[in-house]
Design a protein around this motif. Structure first.
Motif, PDB file in Angstrom:
ATOM      1  N   ARG B  22       1.067  -0.738  -0.283  1.00 53.17           N
ATOM      2  CA  ARG B  22      -0.579   0.021  -0.297  1.00 53.17           C
ATOM      3  C   ARG B  22       1.065   1.531   0.143  1.00 53.17           C
ATOM      4  NH1 ARG B  22      -2.192  -1.394   5.888  1.00 53.17           N
ATOM      5  NH2 ARG B  22       0.302  -2.323   5.822  1.00 53.17           N
ATOM      6  N   PRO B  23       0.532   2.485   0.413  1.00 55.13           N
ATOM      7  CA  PRO B  23       1.244   3.891  -0.811  1.00 55.13           C
ATOM      8  C   PRO B  23       2.032   3.597   0.999  1.00 55.13           C
ATOM      9  CG  PRO B  23      -1.460   3.825  -1.104  1.00 55.13           C
ATOM     10  CD  PRO B  23      -1.335   2.497  -0.685  1.00 55.13           C
ATOM     11  N   ASP B  25       3.149   1.647   2.816  1.00 56.72           N
ATOM     12  CA  ASP B  25       4.439   0.440   2.575  1.00 56.72           C
ATOM     13  C   ASP B  25       5.509   1.108   1.773  1.00 56.72           C
ATOM     14  OD1 ASP B  25       3.647  -1.751   4.169  1.00 56.72           O
ATOM     15  OD2 ASP B  25       2.250  -2.568   2.451  1.00 56.72           O
ATOM     16  N   VAL B  26       4.900   1.568   1.085  1.00 52.31           N
ATOM     17  CA  VAL B  26       5.762   2.835  -0.173  1.00 52.31           C
ATOM     18  C   VAL B  26       6.559   3.547   0.569  1.00 52.31           C
ATOM     19  CG1 VAL B  26       5.356   3.807  -2.571  1.00 52.31           C
ATOM     20  CG2 VAL B  26       4.097   2.341  -1.988  1.00 52.31           C
ATOM     21  N   ALA B  27       5.944   4.372   1.058  1.00 48.03           N
ATOM     22  CA  ALA B  27       6.503   5.706   2.111  1.00 48.03           C
ATOM     23  C   ALA B  27       7.884   5.388   2.860  1.00 48.03           C
ATOM     24  CB  ALA B  27       5.467   6.828   2.901  1.00 48.03           C
ATOM     25  N   SER B  30      10.581   3.810   1.058  1.00 47.96           N
ATOM     26  CA  SER B  30      11.478   5.305   0.283  1.00 47.96           C
ATOM     27  C   SER B  30      12.362   5.607   2.210  1.00 47.96           C
ATOM     28  CB  SER B  30      10.253   6.291  -0.040  1.00 47.96           C
ATOM     29  OG  SER B  30       9.472   5.800  -1.151  1.00 47.96           O
TER      30      SER B  30
END
Lengths: 313, 293
Positions: B22-23, B25-27, B30
């Motif tokens: 999900r966003p 996780d991406v965040a 990063s």
């Protein structure tokens, strides 16, 4: 370190009763011949200096001058001098600041961050990042200091000043205006790798199922770390704190190279105070007393860590 | 069976992971990458100056694009004082490592193979010694060295270095000898070897990895040490690289930055070479199968 800790277990299996082939009375000559030289050298060059240091701290021994020829027993004079000397108390305070911010906070937090990140399955280039973090630890002390002499250089072209310039900062003579901050930064840089290695080993022993279970129950990453991982690696963390405290109190070259204890004694940590007193001002008695006080503080801190590590496990 | 299971399990896991990225996780990832890259930069950037200035004909105190030349290295080897620094460093580190290992093998063998009273006490006493920070005993040690006539001599410094690493070497060598089955030695005795012959023919060839690790630790410790030579040596002709670099940095009015950077690079090379030589040895374990059959 792990190698050292592992040994006693294997030692037990190896101390099987002497084989019948080995005759009685053959043991001692062999032991004395093989271990004797090591034991004698350790006594002369490690134990004796510690004991002799204790004796010196009770005398007014000097390296040069009248008292060098005829040192006198002065009881606890050196200790009462030191414990009322503003210079020495300041030096102890600086050692404490250096220890707290560089080792106990800086190295521990950043080492933990590095260890956790490198234990993530999705991170690529683990070998490269691991090697990069390791570099500051493996180069000799003097080279480590030299690299930072350039980073902290006074001119606007100093690496740190250049970096800050990007963000609109003013060029600063770091080793003059913020010497303590500078040496703390340098020591974090140097000790980061050791913390990372210790914590990586500890994290590997945390069962993945426990983390997974907590995640399934809806805990955030921070909560998992705080309530699952951290309590499980408590022992290794305190062992690390003990080891880093001993080595940080023993830091000399890294700071002496960069600041020589200056400017104006602002970075005169205890190791430098001892060196200056005993070998530059030739007051061996006072220097030795300072060493003993330092040693007692390290032992007390060590006992505190061992206690904290055991409670609530 | 197990391979089959893991093969079917892996794609499922991957699928699940991909779907779940999900966003948040991406965040998280990063931020993770940003942090690790920053940490790596923090660790590596300080070295830029040394590497660049060593090959810079007109190096200064700060990072600049080098006017590429090996002039600094040539000057290091042709100047009057600097080659001697390297030779002294090599003499001190190699001699102290050899002395340390000789004592350590003999002592470790005794600690491993003989059960004598006081052995555990000895082992733990030498471990406790590690608690004492070096600066705390250096003054008394110096006075003892003066009394023994060993201060300001290379052999004195070599002995001090070798002994300071001895507790660790003894522990390592004891553990390593423990791992060599005593049955192998006994077999050699029955074949008519004396105890010493058995050690030379059986034990020594089998303790390579442990020996390599001990040698590496001792060499690096002795090579990098700054405080002990600073206190023990006053004669300029005896200085190792550590002290030479320190003096060149702090006691000259005009610092020769290029030469200093080149010296630092040369200072780092011997341990690196040593590590590469020992590394293969460290991984190789020749004990497997010795007792089979």
């Amino acid at each position: 370190m792990t190698a050292l800790v592992d040994v006693p277990a294997s030692a037990q299996t190896a101390t099987r009763p002497p084989t019948p082939r080995r005759r009685r009375g053959q043991t001692w000559p062999f032991v004395l011949l093989l271990l004797g030289p090591s034991a004698v050298l350790i006594v002369v060059f490690i134990v004796l200096p510690a004991v002799y240091g204790l004796w010196l701290s009770l005398t007014n021994t000097q390296l040069t001058g009248f008292a060098a020829r005829d040192p006198k027993f002065v009881g606890l004079d050196n200790y009462s001098y030191l414990l009322t000397s503003a210079d020495f108390l300041t030096s102890l305070g600086q050692t404490g600041t250096f220890l707290l911010f560089s080792a106990i906070i800086g190295q521990t937090v950043l080492g933990m961050v590095a260890a956790i990140l490198l234990s993530r399955p999705w991170i690529r280039g683990k070998g490269f990042f691991g090697a990069a973090v390791l570099m500051p630890m493996v180069v000799p002390e003097v080279v480590a200091s030299l690299t930072w002499a350039s980073v902290l250089a006074t001119s606007p072209e100093g690496t740190l000043n250049r970096l800050l310039n990007v963000f609109g900062g003013e060029p600063t003579a770091w080793l003059q205006t913020a010497p303590m901050l500078a040496i703390i930064l340098v020591n974090i840089w140097r000790g980061l790798a050791f913390a990372m290695i210790m914590f990586q080993a500890a994290l590997e022993d945390v069962p993945a199922e426990l983390i997974e279970a907590a995640r399934v129950d809806g805990a955030t990453a921070v909560q998992v770390f705080r309530h699952v991982t951290l309590p499980l690696i408590r022992g290794p963390v305190f062992l690390y704190l003990l080891l880093t405290t001993i080595s940080t109190v023993g830091v000399f070259g890294l700071v002496y190279f960069l600041t020589r204890g200056g400017p104006g004694g602002q970075t005169r940590i205890a190791a430098i105070y001892i060196y200056e007193r005993a070998l530059q001002f030739s007051q061996v008695g006072i220097g030795s007393a300072a060493s003993i006080i330092l040693l007692v503080i390290v032992l007390v801190l060590g006992a505190v860590y061992v206690r904290l590590a055991k409670v609530e496990v | 069976m197990t391979t089959l299971e893991s093969r079917t399990a892996a794609p499922v896991l991957n699928l699940r992971r991909r779907r779940r990225l999900r966003p948040v996780d991406v965040a998280q990832r990063s931020i993770g990458y940003a942090l690790i890259v920053l940490l790596a930069l923090f660790c590596l950037v300080p070295f830029a100056w040394v590497v660049l200035s060593a090959v810079d004909a007109d190096a200064g105190a700060t990072v600049q694009i080098p006017a590429f030349s090996f002039d600094n290295f040539i000057r290091f080897f042709t100047a009057s004082g600097t080659p001697l620094l390297l030779i002294n460093s090599l003499v001190i580190a190699i001699a102290s490592t050899v002395l340390n290992l000789t004592l350590g093998i003999a002592g470790g063998y005794a600690l491993s193979r003989f059960a004598f009273p006081g052995r555990r006490f000895f082992m733990f006493s030498i471990l406790l010694i590690r608690v004492i920070p070096a600066p705390a005993t250096i003054v008394a040690l110096y006075l003892i060295m003066v009394n023994l006539g060993l201060a300001n001599t290379l052999h004195g410094l070599i002995i001090v270095q070798a002994v300071s690493g001895l507790p660790v070497t003894l522990w390592l060598m004891k553990g390593t000898v423990d791992a060599v089955p005593v049955e192998l030695e006994e077999a050699a005795w029955t074949d008519g070897n004396t105890r010493l012959q058995a050690v030379r023919r059986i034990v020594l060839p089998l303790i390579g990895p442990g020996l390599g690790a001990a040698a590496m630790l001792m060499f690096m410790g002795s090579w990098g040490d700054f405080l002990t030579p600073l206190v023990m040596l006053q004669n300029q002709d005896l200085y190792p690289l550590a002290i030479g670099l320190f003096r060149a940095f702090s006691e000259r009015n005009v610092i020769d930055w290029g030469l200093l950077a080149a010296s630092a690079v040369i200072y780092v090379v011997p341990p690196a070479i040593f590590y590469m030589l020992v590394r293969k040895h460290l991984l190789k374990s020749s004990l497997g199968g010795a007792l089979k059959g």
